[in-house]
Design a protein around this motif. Structure first.
Motif, short mmCIF file in Angstrom:
data_model
loop_
_atom_site.label_atom_id
_atom_site.label_comp_id
_atom_site.label_asym_id
_atom_site.label_seq_id
_atom_site.Cartn_x
_atom_site.Cartn_y
_atom_site.Cartn_z
N THR A 104 -5.23 5.23 5.18
CA THR A 104 -4.04 5.69 5.44
C THR A 104 -3.40 6.51 3.91
O THR A 104 -3.93 6.02 2.98
N PHE A 105 -2.25 6.95 4.11
CA PHE A 105 -1.63 7.32 2.97
C PHE A 105 -0.08 7.27 3.13
O PHE A 105 0.39 7.77 4.36
N ALA A 106 0.78 7.24 2.18
CA ALA A 106 2.06 7.17 2.41
C ALA A 106 2.70 7.71 0.89
O ALA A 106 2.22 7.54 -0.01
N ALA A 107 3.87 8.40 0.98
CA ALA A 107 4.32 9.45 0.13
C ALA A 107 5.85 9.68 0.31
O ALA A 107 6.40 9.59 1.36
N GLY A 108 6.72 9.27 -0.66
CA GLY A 108 8.10 9.55 -0.67
C GLY A 108 8.75 9.40 -2.12
O GLY A 108 8.30 8.52 -2.74
#
Length: 289
Positions: A104-108
């Motif tokens: 998975t990948f998360a960005a912010g």
């Protein structure tokens, strides 16, 4: 000798894109062709922030990620310290735990979503945040815009080149404009910038090497609105009316009744994972009221 052709196995993937602080009436009147096209393939629904949550980013994004409200996930404002994410893990963590080998990948740009800042991260294991000074997301609007652009650029590369089961990405500019000057023309332009970024992400998905063998569920949503003069946290319709759009397999059309707590169960369903009957939410279209 003749033989049958074996079709490649289809794989399922999810993109969740958050636009922070975008009023429901503004998103419907702004120029958002990519969001409109997404909604035409699925839905765009008004979402009233649940009474168990204040109209503040931390609690609502935590509900989106964990499927429970403030009384259970323990986030009541924008400081995540004291959270109960160990008992109510985020959707990306659940996917990695339940799908062997899945990534998975998360960005912010907002630190507590993907870093240890302010009691985070919301997404266990963290994610990508632009390498800028702490607090820069609350600085000049031009810096905030650059941070969002960096987030979206990195997300587009991940979507194009990696086979993540699920991706979460987040744009903060509209909320910062709302706090800085209220619901102005620049606020509307910030919303329209989010739509342009959505278009880039959708183009990255469509350009994937094995796209014809992939099923994608795309969810775009906001956490709360803003008063005309800016700011939020109260109970007015301007603050409490949010929205959600989605398209993909098993996504209903029209304007189904949905809640922020429905994102997690729907994502699990889209990836073929079992639902959790202890959660208050339901997959899109399964909520009766």
């Amino acid at each position: 000798m003749s033989g049958s052709v074996i079709s490649p196995t289809r794989s399922s993937h999810v993109l969740i894109m958050g636009w922070d602080g975008v009023r429901d009436d503004v998103v419907r009147s702004a120029r958002t062709p990519h969001l409109d096209a997404l909604a035409a393939r699925g839905f765009l629904s008004t979402v009233r922030v649940h009474a168990a949550n204040p109209t503040i980013s931390g609690p609502v994004w935590s509900t989106m990620a964990t499927g429970v409200y403030s009384d259970r996930h323990g986030v009541h404002d924008n400081d995540f310290t004291g959270n109960a994410f160990d008992r109510h893990p985020d959707v990306l963590s659940r996917i990695r735990a339940d799908l062997p080998g899945a990534t998975t990948f998360a960005a912010g740009a907002w630190a507590p979503l993907v870093t240890a800042g302010s009691g985070g991260p919301l997404f266990a294991g963290g994610g990508y945040r632009p390498e800028l000074p702490a607090g820069a997301e609350d600085g000049p609007l031009e810096v905030v815009a650059l941070m969002d652009e960096a987030v979206m650029s990195r997300t587009a590369r991940e979507l194009l080149h990696r086979a993540h089961a699920a991706v979460f990405t987040y744009a903060v500019l509209p909320d910062i404009v709302g706090h800085t000057e209220g619901v102005t023309d620049r606020y509307r332009r910030a919303v329209e910038t989010c739509d342009e970024q959505l278009g880039v992400l959708l183009a990255a998905i469509d350009a994937r090497e094995n796209r014809e063998h992939e099923d994608w569920t795309v969810i775009v949503l906001t956490d709360h609105g803003h008063l005309d003069a800016g700011h939020h946290g109260g109970d007015s319709d301007e603050e409490r009316l949010a929205w959600m759009a989605a398209a993909g397999p098993d996504v209903p059309s029209g304007e189904p009744v949905v809640d922020h707590a429905d994102v997690l169960p729907h994502v699990l369903k889209a990836l073929g994972l079992p639902a959790d009957s202890a959660l208050p939410g339901a997959p899109f279209g399964d909520r009766s009221r």
